[in-house]
Write a protein that holds these residues in place. Structure first.
Motif, PDB file in Angstrom:
ATOM      1  N   ASP A   4       0.753  -0.932   0.045  1.00 18.65           N
ATOM      2  CA  ASP A   4      -0.092   0.133   0.057  1.00 18.65           C
ATOM      3  C   ASP A   4       0.859   1.315   0.172  1.00 18.65           C
ATOM      4  O   ASP A   4       0.747   1.994  -0.440  1.00 18.65           O
ATOM      5  CB  ASP A   4      -0.817   0.133   1.308  1.00 18.65           C
ATOM      6  CG  ASP A   4      -1.916  -1.125   1.175  1.00 18.65           C
ATOM      7  OD1 ASP A   4      -2.610  -1.568   0.060  1.00 18.65           O
ATOM      8  OD2 ASP A   4      -2.520  -1.326   2.225  1.00 18.65           O
ATOM      9  N   LEU A   5       1.967   1.434   0.689  1.00 24.10           N
ATOM     10  CA  LEU A   5       2.817   2.333   0.875  1.00 24.10           C
ATOM     11  C   LEU A   5       3.584   2.694  -0.654  1.00 24.10           C
ATOM     12  O   LEU A   5       3.738   3.799  -0.972  1.00 24.10           O
ATOM     13  CB  LEU A   5       3.787   2.291   1.797  1.00 24.10           C
ATOM     14  CG  LEU A   5       3.559   2.229   3.467  1.00 24.10           C
ATOM     15  CD1 LEU A   5       4.605   2.076   4.133  1.00 24.10           C
ATOM     16  CD2 LEU A   5       2.969   3.771   3.552  1.00 24.10           C
ATOM     17  N   ILE A   6       3.866   1.656  -1.210  1.00 22.56           N
ATOM     18  CA  ILE A   6       4.553   1.690  -2.463  1.00 22.56           C
ATOM     19  C   ILE A   6       3.405   2.442  -3.448  1.00 22.56           C
ATOM     20  O   ILE A   6       3.761   2.917  -4.318  1.00 22.56           O
ATOM     21  CB  ILE A   6       4.977   0.275  -3.025  1.00 22.56           C
ATOM     22  CG1 ILE A   6       6.448   0.062  -2.007  1.00 22.56           C
ATOM     23  CG2 ILE A   6       5.546   0.272  -4.400  1.00 22.56           C
ATOM     24  CD1 ILE A   6       6.912  -1.256  -2.328  1.00 22.56           C
ATOM     25  N   GLU A   7       2.409   1.672  -3.362  1.00 24.38           N
ATOM     26  CA  GLU A   7       1.255   2.306  -4.174  1.00 24.38           C
ATOM     27  C   GLU A   7       1.015   3.793  -4.209  1.00 24.38           C
ATOM     28  O   GLU A   7       0.992   4.220  -4.827  1.00 24.38           O
ATOM     29  CB  GLU A   7       0.181   1.243  -4.132  1.00 24.38           C
ATOM     30  CG  GLU A   7      -0.061  -0.107  -4.910  1.00 24.38           C
ATOM     31  CD  GLU A   7      -1.205  -0.814  -4.705  1.00 24.38           C
ATOM     32  OE1 GLU A   7      -2.127  -0.278  -4.314  1.00 24.38           O
ATOM     33  OE2 GLU A   7      -0.872  -1.940  -5.014  1.00 24.38           O
ATOM     34  N   GLU A   8       1.181   3.959  -3.021  1.00 22.61           N
ATOM     35  CA  GLU A   8       1.074   5.655  -2.515  1.00 22.61           C
ATOM     36  C   GLU A   8       2.256   6.300  -2.873  1.00 22.61           C
ATOM     37  O   GLU A   8       1.887   7.417  -3.781  1.00 22.61           O
ATOM     38  CB  GLU A   8       0.599   5.722  -1.191  1.00 22.61           C
ATOM     39  CG  GLU A   8       0.248   7.106  -0.922  1.00 22.61           C
ATOM     40  CD  GLU A   8       0.150   7.454   0.633  1.00 22.61           C
ATOM     41  OE1 GLU A   8      -0.011   8.560   1.058  1.00 22.61           O
ATOM     42  OE2 GLU A   8      -0.155   6.500   1.351  1.00 22.61           O
ATOM     43  N   ALA A   9       3.397   5.739  -3.050  1.00 21.83           N
ATOM     44  CA  ALA A   9       4.579   6.619  -3.421  1.00 21.83           C
ATOM     45  C   ALA A   9       4.316   6.606  -4.676  1.00 21.83           C
ATOM     46  O   ALA A   9       4.741   7.659  -5.381  1.00 21.83           O
ATOM     47  CB  ALA A   9       5.691   5.842  -2.930  1.00 21.83           C
ATOM     48  N   THR A  11       1.919   7.063  -6.796  1.00 18.66           N
ATOM     49  CA  THR A  11       0.726   8.145  -7.110  1.00 18.66           C
ATOM     50  C   THR A  11       1.487   9.483  -6.740  1.00 18.66           C
ATOM     51  O   THR A  11       1.195  10.230  -7.619  1.00 18.66           O
ATOM     52  CB  THR A  11      -0.514   7.794  -6.327  1.00 18.66           C
ATOM     53  OG1 THR A  11      -0.306   8.362  -4.759  1.00 18.66           O
ATOM     54  CG2 THR A  11      -1.098   6.319  -6.593  1.00 18.66           C
ATOM     55  N   ARG A  12       2.459   9.327  -6.120  1.00 15.66           N
ATOM     56  CA  ARG A  12       2.935  10.757  -5.671  1.00 15.66           C
ATOM     57  C   ARG A  12       4.171  11.150  -6.920  1.00 15.66           C
ATOM     58  O   ARG A  12       4.564  12.522  -6.842  1.00 15.66           O
ATOM     59  CB  ARG A  12       3.604  10.783  -4.441  1.00 15.66           C
ATOM     60  CG  ARG A  12       2.717  10.777  -3.390  1.00 15.66           C
ATOM     61  CD  ARG A  12       2.926  10.572  -2.111  1.00 15.66           C
ATOM     62  NE  ARG A  12       2.151  10.485  -1.121  1.00 15.66           N
ATOM     63  CZ  ARG A  12       1.798  11.607  -0.070  1.00 15.66           C
ATOM     64  NH1 ARG A  12       2.176  12.570  -0.178  1.00 15.66           N
ATOM     65  NH2 ARG A  12       0.942  11.481   0.756  1.00 15.66           N
ATOM     66  N   LEU A  13       4.395  10.467  -7.583  1.00 16.28           N
ATOM     67  CA  LEU A  13       5.553  10.770  -8.670  1.00 16.28           C
ATOM     68  C   LEU A  13       4.671  11.477  -9.707  1.00 16.28           C
ATOM     69  O   LEU A  13       3.597  11.392 -10.161  1.00 16.28           O
ATOM     70  CB  LEU A  13       6.121   9.285  -9.166  1.00 16.28           C
ATOM     71  CG  LEU A  13       6.759   8.403  -8.398  1.00 16.28           C
ATOM     72  CD1 LEU A  13       6.800   7.133  -9.255  1.00 16.28           C
ATOM     73  CD2 LEU A  13       8.221   9.070  -7.874  1.00 16.28           C
ATOM     74  N   ASP A  14       5.787  12.349 -10.658  1.00 18.59           N
ATOM     75  CA  ASP A  14       4.866  12.634 -11.734  1.00 18.59           C
ATOM     76  C   ASP A  14       4.666  11.696 -12.727  1.00 18.59           C
ATOM     77  O   ASP A  14       5.358  10.646 -12.860  1.00 18.59           O
ATOM     78  CB  ASP A  14       5.881  14.057 -12.306  1.00 18.59           C
ATOM     79  CG  ASP A  14       7.064  13.402 -12.808  1.00 18.59           C
ATOM     80  OD1 ASP A  14       7.197  12.553 -13.562  1.00 18.59           O
ATOM     81  OD2 ASP A  14       8.115  14.274 -12.613  1.00 18.59           O
ATOM     82  N   ARG A  15       3.691  12.005 -13.752  1.00 21.18           N
ATOM     83  CA  ARG A  15       3.216  10.995 -14.732  1.00 21.18           C
ATOM     84  C   ARG A  15       4.672  10.410 -15.537  1.00 21.18           C
ATOM     85  O   ARG A  15       4.720   9.159 -15.537  1.00 21.18           O
ATOM     86  CB  ARG A  15       2.509  11.795 -15.800  1.00 21.18           C
ATOM     87  CG  ARG A  15       2.114  10.913 -16.862  1.00 21.18           C
ATOM     88  CD  ARG A  15       1.280  11.403 -17.888  1.00 21.18           C
ATOM     89  NE  ARG A  15       2.154  12.648 -18.649  1.00 21.18           N
ATOM     90  CZ  ARG A  15       2.847  12.285 -19.705  1.00 21.18           C
ATOM     91  NH1 ARG A  15       3.299  10.957 -19.933  1.00 21.18           N
ATOM     92  NH2 ARG A  15       3.642  13.317 -20.208  1.00 21.18           N
ATOM     93  N   HIS A  57      12.012   5.784  -2.296  1.00 17.29           N
ATOM     94  CA  HIS A  57      12.816   5.493  -1.095  1.00 17.29           C
ATOM     95  C   HIS A  57      12.648   6.615  -0.178  1.00 17.29           C
ATOM     96  O   HIS A  57      12.205   6.342   0.935  1.00 17.29           O
ATOM     97  CB  HIS A  57      14.325   5.450  -1.718  1.00 17.29           C
ATOM     98  CG  HIS A  57      15.106   5.109  -0.372  1.00 17.29           C
ATOM     99  ND1 HIS A  57      15.388   3.671   0.023  1.00 17.29           N
ATOM    100  CD2 HIS A  57      15.954   5.938   0.336  1.00 17.29           C
ATOM    101  CE1 HIS A  57      16.037   3.985   1.243  1.00 17.29           C
ATOM    102  NE2 HIS A  57      16.553   5.202   1.231  1.00 17.29           N
ATOM    103  N   LYS A  58      12.689   7.851  -0.479  1.00 15.41           N
ATOM    104  CA  LYS A  58      12.355   8.981   0.528  1.00 15.41           C
ATOM    105  C   LYS A  58      11.013   8.938   1.173  1.00 15.41           C
ATOM    106  O   LYS A  58      10.982   8.833   2.420  1.00 15.41           O
ATOM    107  CB  LYS A  58      12.828  10.359  -0.120  1.00 15.41           C
ATOM    108  CG  LYS A  58      12.627  11.464   0.829  1.00 15.41           C
ATOM    109  CD  LYS A  58      12.814  12.954   0.192  1.00 15.41           C
ATOM    110  CE  LYS A  58      12.772  14.080   1.063  1.00 15.41           C
ATOM    111  NZ  LYS A  58      12.368  13.859   2.182  1.00 15.41           N
ATOM    112  N   PHE A  59       9.946   8.838   0.238  1.00 15.91           N
ATOM    113  CA  PHE A  59       8.802   8.406   0.714  1.00 15.91           C
ATOM    114  C   PHE A  59       8.584   7.491   1.762  1.00 15.91           C
ATOM    115  O   PHE A  59       7.994   7.707   3.012  1.00 15.91           O
ATOM    116  CB  PHE A  59       7.572   8.345  -0.654  1.00 15.91           C
ATOM    117  CG  PHE A  59       6.294   8.004   0.094  1.00 15.91           C
ATOM    118  CD1 PHE A  59       5.434   9.330   0.440  1.00 15.91           C
ATOM    119  CD2 PHE A  59       5.764   6.930   0.057  1.00 15.91           C
ATOM    120  CE1 PHE A  59       4.006   9.085   0.811  1.00 15.91           C
ATOM    121  CE2 PHE A  59       4.441   6.696   0.585  1.00 15.91           C
ATOM    122  CZ  PHE A  59       3.700   7.751   1.044  1.00 15.91           C
ATOM    123  N   LEU A  60       9.144   6.114   1.377  1.00 14.52           N
ATOM    124  CA  LEU A  60       8.845   5.093   2.265  1.00 14.52           C
ATOM    125  C   LEU A  60       9.673   5.540   3.703  1.00 14.52           C
ATOM    126  O   LEU A  60       9.320   4.984   4.707  1.00 14.52           O
ATOM    127  CB  LEU A  60       9.600   3.887   1.739  1.00 14.52           C
ATOM    128  CG  LEU A  60       8.683   3.322   0.635  1.00 14.52           C
ATOM    129  CD1 LEU A  60       9.285   2.056  -0.168  1.00 14.52           C
ATOM    130  CD2 LEU A  60       7.326   2.988   1.005  1.00 14.52           C
TER     131      LEU A  60
END
Length: 66
Positions: A4-9, A11-15, A57-60
């Motif tokens: 779930d965290l990886i999926e959220e991360a 979604t936060r990346l640019d396209r 990596h930073k997000f996680l």
């Protein structure tokens, strides 16, 4: 939970970062083929993928839900 965290991360990346990362790591498209498809140099594909991985990596690392 980590998924779930990886999926959220993702979604936060640019396209562009998300498309490159998904193509390389989930669809297993070679860098050279992806570069041709996106009409960008292979070095740009690699740089984009590296930036995306660093952002994830930073997000996680910063996520309180570890």
């Amino acid at each position: 939970m980590k998924r779930d965290l990886i999926e959220e991360a993702l979604t936060r990346l640019d396209r562009e970062q998300r498309e490159v990362l998904v193509a390389l790591h989930y669809r297993k498209i070679p860098v050279s083929e992806l570069a041709v498809h996106l009409n960008i140099p292979t070095d740009t594909v690699n740089t984009c993928a590296l930036s995306a991985l660093r952002a994830i990596h930073k997000f996680l690392k910063d996520s309180p839900q570890q």
